[in-house]
Write an enzyme that holds these catalytic residues in place. Sequence first.
Site, PDB file in Angstrom:
ATOM      1  CD  GLU A 121      86.472  38.474  28.143  1.00 42.92           C
ATOM      2  OE1 GLU A 121      87.270  39.399  28.102  1.00 42.92           O
ATOM      3  OE2 GLU A 121      86.647  37.412  27.520  1.00 42.92           O
ATOM      4  CG  ASP A 165      79.601  37.786  25.464  1.00 41.73           C
ATOM      5  OD1 ASP A 165      80.485  36.912  25.438  1.00 41.73           O
ATOM      6  OD2 ASP A 165      79.829  39.006  25.309  1.00 41.73           O
TER       7      ASP A 165
END
Lengths: 201, 201
Positions: free
Chosen positions: B9, B7
């Site tokens: 953020e 991922d």
Amino acid sequence: MKMVVADLEGVFLPEIWINVAQKTGIEELKLTTRDISDYDVLMTRRLAILKENHLKIQDIQEVIATLDPLPGAEQALDWIRSRSQIIVLSDTFEEFAKPLMAKLGFPTLLCHSLTIDAQGNITNYNLRIGNQKKKAVQAFQGLNFHVIAFGDSYNDIAMIQAADQGFFFKPPETVVTDFPDIQVTRDYEELKAMLHGLLSP
Amino acid sequence: MKMVVADLEGVFLPEIWINVAQKTGIEELKLTTRDISDYDVLMTRRLAILKENHLKIQDIQEVIATLDPLPGAEQALDWIRSRSQIIVLSDTFEEFAKPLMAKLGFPTLLCHSLTIDAQGNITNYNLRIGNQKKKAVQAFQGLNFHVIAFGDSYNDIAMIQAADQGFFFKPPETVVTDFPDIQVTRDYEELKAMLHGLLSP
């Protein structure tokens, strides 16, 4: 969304085996698929030559670390990376490419791998999957990417033809003659002009 | 061959919308899927807020360019990139992420995109494909990669569960409570120790 996929050797890097042959002085390592058409026979022979010459992965990596990307390759790659995602699709082995990928700022590389024992002897090679360049293009299309592909040689044809758009970069004339319908770029300026057009909305 | 997917953020970058809200002073941009559970309704509202405030893509990108990756993110990413291929899977939009991806050295990012008119107005958003993180993991598995995934939140669960191996990085406690079977790392040192183990032959 668009994505670029590209070949590695002859596009951003020099030909690794040919340079290892030159740097080590082992002429027989210059054998290519033009000399031995069966890739499995060729690779098995190459690994036997390394063993005969007591060359371990560390020795090969040291030789490869003395090589440099093609002149202008880093700048061309950075130009692309600031405009699009790019994934490099190569039939090299990641253990060979690693020292040179560092010099390119580690773009994502999908390729094959070697089996190396605890002493650093290369005991085998592992093709991750057959026809990997074409299959990668199809996988990205399955993820809803519009794929733009370029490469320089015969093992890039399936990738270029599977892509939504594709072209050659600095191909040998034999390749151009055999595939007259595929557009040709001959240096990084022409490559950038081509990609600028293809990446525009 | 192994590959890492991660991922963006909360892992390498701060939360982009929250920071845009803070930097622009537009409180309503802090709305998240916790406030408006329907993502389509949320995004439509966000784009309307940008329009009401006459914010064009250039304005948003200028705000985002003032942000920095999370402390230590570049080093952690470089550590991973020198050991494995890593592809970032994010539900952000590439036009938003771009200024920050430059600061991370442009790792490959598969995400979504915006429709922007000639004046720079954001007229629409385009989810490239539904459930893209999980589908990307499956596509890489189809290319014969052993996929190692990590992320911090609910939208990473399907990716982590589809991967051959997966774990959390710095997750909120609610996520840990809801998915007690998924291992947790809480800083980059723990992340590196985990990946060192998973990437070992």
